[in-house]
Design a protein around this motif. Structure first.
Motif, mmCIF file in Angstrom:
data_model
loop_
_atom_site.group_PDB
_atom_site.id
_atom_site.type_symbol
_atom_site.label_atom_id
_atom_site.label_comp_id
_atom_site.label_asym_id
_atom_site.label_seq_id
_atom_site.Cartn_x
_atom_site.Cartn_y
_atom_site.Cartn_z
ATOM 1 N N ALA A 134 106.540 56.528 -78.807
ATOM 2 C CA ALA A 134 105.370 57.026 -79.517
ATOM 3 C C ALA A 134 105.516 56.811 -81.016
ATOM 4 C CB ALA A 134 105.171 58.517 -79.229
ATOM 5 N N THR A 135 104.385 56.748 -81.679
ATOM 6 C CA THR A 135 104.349 56.811 -83.136
ATOM 7 C C THR A 135 103.359 57.901 -83.518
ATOM 8 O OG1 THR A 135 103.970 55.597 -85.207
ATOM 9 C CG2 THR A 135 102.578 54.981 -83.332
ATOM 10 N N TYR A 136 103.737 58.689 -84.514
ATOM 11 C CA TYR A 136 102.894 59.835 -84.888
ATOM 12 C C TYR A 136 103.059 60.100 -86.381
ATOM 13 C CZ TYR A 136 100.717 64.503 -84.174
ATOM 14 O OH TYR A 136 99.896 65.606 -84.195
ATOM 15 N N ASN A 137 101.978 59.981 -87.114
ATOM 16 C CA ASN A 137 101.958 60.326 -88.534
ATOM 17 C C ASN A 137 101.584 61.806 -88.638
ATOM 18 O OD1 ASN A 137 101.055 60.867 -91.230
ATOM 19 N ND2 ASN A 137 100.784 58.681 -91.577
ATOM 20 N N VAL A 138 102.549 62.624 -89.026
ATOM 21 C CA VAL A 138 102.337 64.071 -89.148
ATOM 22 C C VAL A 138 102.076 64.392 -90.616
ATOM 23 C CG1 VAL A 138 103.292 66.356 -88.775
ATOM 24 C CG2 VAL A 138 103.825 64.502 -87.163
ATOM 25 N N GLU A 139 100.857 64.727 -90.932
ATOM 26 C CA GLU A 139 100.467 64.939 -92.324
ATOM 27 C C GLU A 139 101.300 66.049 -92.981
ATOM 28 O OE1 GLU A 139 96.438 65.661 -95.020
ATOM 29 O OE2 GLU A 139 96.452 66.224 -92.911
ATOM 30 N N TRP A 140 102.029 65.694 -94.027
ATOM 31 C CA TRP A 140 102.850 66.619 -94.810
ATOM 32 C C TRP A 140 103.697 67.533 -93.928
ATOM 33 C CZ3 TRP A 140 104.171 65.367 -99.345
ATOM 34 C CH2 TRP A 140 103.300 64.647 -100.165
ATOM 35 N N PHE A 141 104.422 66.910 -93.021
ATOM 36 C CA PHE A 141 105.353 67.628 -92.139
ATOM 37 C C PHE A 141 106.362 68.422 -92.974
ATOM 38 C CE2 PHE A 141 107.616 66.693 -87.807
ATOM 39 C CZ PHE A 141 107.550 68.032 -87.490
ATOM 40 N N THR A 142 106.751 67.869 -94.117
ATOM 41 C CA THR A 142 107.820 68.458 -94.929
ATOM 42 C C THR A 142 107.514 69.868 -95.400
ATOM 43 O OG1 THR A 142 109.343 67.983 -96.750
ATOM 44 C CG2 THR A 142 107.006 67.555 -97.167
ATOM 45 N N THR A 143 106.234 70.211 -95.575
ATOM 46 C CA THR A 143 105.881 71.535 -96.108
ATOM 47 C C THR A 143 106.097 72.658 -95.100
ATOM 48 O OG1 THR A 143 103.546 71.349 -95.461
ATOM 49 C CG2 THR A 143 104.154 70.487 -97.626
ATOM 50 N N LEU A 144 106.426 72.311 -93.868
ATOM 51 C CA LEU A 144 106.619 73.334 -92.842
ATOM 52 C C LEU A 144 108.055 73.855 -92.788
ATOM 53 C CD1 LEU A 144 104.558 71.817 -89.872
ATOM 54 C CD2 LEU A 144 103.794 73.344 -91.712
ATOM 55 N N PHE A 145 108.943 73.324 -93.662
ATOM 56 C CA PHE A 145 110.353 73.680 -93.619
ATOM 57 C C PHE A 145 110.805 74.323 -94.931
ATOM 58 C CE2 PHE A 145 109.586 70.245 -90.712
ATOM 59 C CZ PHE A 145 110.312 70.597 -89.582
ATOM 60 N N ASP A 146 111.809 75.211 -94.822
ATOM 61 C CA ASP A 146 112.374 75.809 -96.029
ATOM 62 C C ASP A 146 113.508 74.936 -96.552
ATOM 63 O OD1 ASP A 146 114.669 76.314 -94.506
ATOM 64 O OD2 ASP A 146 114.185 78.424 -94.181
ATOM 65 N N ARG A 147 114.193 75.395 -97.582
ATOM 66 C CA ARG A 147 115.256 74.605 -98.207
ATOM 67 C C ARG A 147 116.524 74.527 -97.356
ATOM 68 N NH1 ARG A 147 114.670 73.393 -103.726
ATOM 69 N NH2 ARG A 147 112.711 74.151 -104.611
ATOM 70 N N GLU A 148 116.600 75.323 -96.303
ATOM 71 C CA GLU A 148 117.739 75.271 -95.380
ATOM 72 C C GLU A 148 117.406 74.440 -94.150
ATOM 73 O OE1 GLU A 148 116.993 78.364 -96.979
ATOM 74 O OE2 GLU A 148 118.543 77.623 -98.348
ATOM 75 N N ASN A 149 116.326 73.667 -94.225
ATOM 76 C CA ASN A 149 115.905 72.762 -93.146
ATOM 77 C C ASN A 149 115.450 73.502 -91.895
ATOM 78 O OD1 ASN A 149 116.895 70.459 -94.747
ATOM 79 N ND2 ASN A 149 118.936 71.215 -94.182
ATOM 80 N N ARG A 150 114.994 74.731 -92.084
ATOM 81 C CA ARG A 150 114.519 75.513 -90.949
ATOM 82 C C ARG A 150 113.001 75.546 -90.940
ATOM 83 N NH1 ARG A 150 118.272 80.604 -92.438
ATOM 84 N NH2 ARG A 150 116.838 80.369 -94.203
ATOM 85 N N LEU A 151 112.426 75.434 -89.745
ATOM 86 C CA LEU A 151 110.983 75.546 -89.614
ATOM 87 C C LEU A 151 110.545 76.919 -90.088
ATOM 88 C CD1 LEU A 151 108.568 73.860 -88.475
ATOM 89 C CD2 LEU A 151 108.834 75.195 -86.362
ATOM 90 N N GLU A 152 109.492 76.966 -90.878
ATOM 91 C CA GLU A 152 109.026 78.213 -91.485
ATOM 92 C C GLU A 152 107.559 78.445 -91.116
ATOM 93 O OE1 GLU A 152 110.006 80.273 -95.768
ATOM 94 O OE2 GLU A 152 109.252 78.213 -95.764
ATOM 95 N N PRO A 153 107.288 78.805 -89.851
ATOM 96 C CA PRO A 153 105.905 78.977 -89.386
ATOM 97 C C PRO A 153 105.323 80.331 -89.776
ATOM 98 C CG PRO A 153 107.407 79.366 -87.580
ATOM 99 C CD PRO A 153 108.266 79.021 -88.775
ATOM 100 N N ASN A 154 104.910 80.442 -91.035
ATOM 101 C CA ASN A 154 104.377 81.718 -91.506
ATOM 102 C C ASN A 154 102.882 81.589 -91.829
ATOM 103 O OD1 ASN A 154 104.201 80.461 -94.079
ATOM 104 N ND2 ASN A 154 106.298 81.084 -94.550
ATOM 105 N N GLY A 155 102.324 82.631 -92.406
ATOM 106 C CA GLY A 155 100.896 82.665 -92.680
ATOM 107 C C GLY A 155 100.472 81.994 -93.974
#
Length: 334
Positions: free
Chosen positions: A4-25
């Motif tokens: 597959a190929t998938y362009n995820v728009e601004w994927f980087t903004t979903l993570f904190d500085r410790e490389n953890r997913l940060e799914p908040n409001g």
């Protein structure tokens, strides 16, 4: 095997500085979409695709604030994805990396950049080409160097994969319409030069009889804009065909042969001044003839065009929420 190929728009903004997913409001970089909403939507899409390997365009940044591979692997762990291993190549400074997320039980993948020559340098180098036929060679670099991988399936089949994200033609910083046109033409020249560079590497693989998959966002398509008339060919046409032979992608082939009428699309953008959406074919999976003979079957996961995506309400809404691009998959017997 599903690729597959998938362009995820601004994927980087979903993570904190410790490389953890940060799914908040808090708001994501997508308009009117929170981090939690985008992250959950991506989880739905990745699970539904159930691909063995996904070339992620606009993968999380690796410029210092975070690291791409740990971030993607944390994303996979958060949603329990079998594609739990990641690999990337040359880092860039755009906050949008190219990386592969894959299932280590199905395949192995390693960064394998080809050594450069005087005429065709490595993708992190500088390409010399006369862009405007003035007998002066211009120096071109990739803002996002393509990711070259050597992939081996658990069945023992080895092939090469190149993930690409060619430079956008947007005339950023334009002072007026005339300046915008000048910048747009210059950017288009650079993009076509990158396509020529990429095609030169493809020719090398074809001459060596190497099975090859080229996939990603080429930011271009046949008949997409007025610049094609000025330069004669789109980036897609350059990448697909060359001295050593042609690659194949059914959606690109259909677009190239359809002067009027509908063509497949992989992206959907809101045009604010016109208050409407623009749809475009930007994402491709191109393969060599030997791979095409292995039962290759493509699918664009477009929520409005694919009946199965439309019928699955959760998936339909997730595809719209997750990104302004939709995934493209290809199944192969390898």
């Amino acid at each position: 095997m599903r690729l597959a190929t998938y362009n995820v728009e601004w994927f980087t903004t979903l993570f904190d500085r410790e490389n953890r997913l940060e799914p908040n409001g808090e708001w994501s970089a997508r308009h009117n979409v929170t981090r939690a909403e985008q992250a959950e939507a991506l989880g739905v899409v990745f699970r539904a695709m159930d691909a063995d390997a996904i070339m992620i365009i606009e993968a999380p940044d690796a410029s210092g604030k975070r690291q791409t591979v740990p971030a993607l692997e944390d994303f996979a762990a958060h949603f329990g994805l079998r594609t739990r291993a990641a690999v990337m190549g040359f880092m860039n400074d755009t906050q949008q990396e190219i990386a592969l997320l894959y299932d280590p039980e199905a395949l192995t993948a390693k960064h394998a950049p080809r050594s450069g020559t005087a005429d065709v340098p490595r993708f992190d180098g500088t390409f010399e080409i006369d862009l405007d036929i003035d007998a002066t060679r211009d120096s071109v670099t990739f803002s996002k160097p393509p990711l070259e991988l050597e992939v081996t399936t658990n069945a023992g089949f080895t092939f090469q994969m190149i993930g690409a994200h060619l430079k956008s033609k947007a005339p950023h910083g334009a002072r007026n319409p005339a300046h915008a046109m000048k910048l747009a033409i210059a950017n288009r020249r650079k993009q076509l030069a990158q396509a020529v560079w990429l095609r030169a590497r493809i020719d090398r693989h074809l001459n060596e009889k190497t099975p090859l998959v080229v996939l990603g966002d080429l930011n271009d398509g046949p008949g997409l804009d007025e610049f094609e008339g000025l330069f004669g060919r789109s980036s897609v046409e350059i990448v697909m065909d060359g001295p050593a032979g042609a690659l194949f992608d059914p959606h690109a082939s259909r677009a190239l042969t359809t002067r009027l009428g509908p063509v497949p699309t992989t992206a959907r953008f809101w045009i604010k001044p016109e208050k409407r959406y623009l749809q475009a074919l930007l994402d491709y999976i191109m393969i060599t003839p030997d791979l095409r003979q292995r039962g290759a079957a493509w699918r664009i996961w477009h929520p409005l065009d694919d009946p199965a995506c439309w019928a699955d309400v959760e998936l339909r809404e997730a595809l719209v929420m997750a990104s302004d691009h939709f995934p493209v998959t290809m199944d192969l017997d390898i």
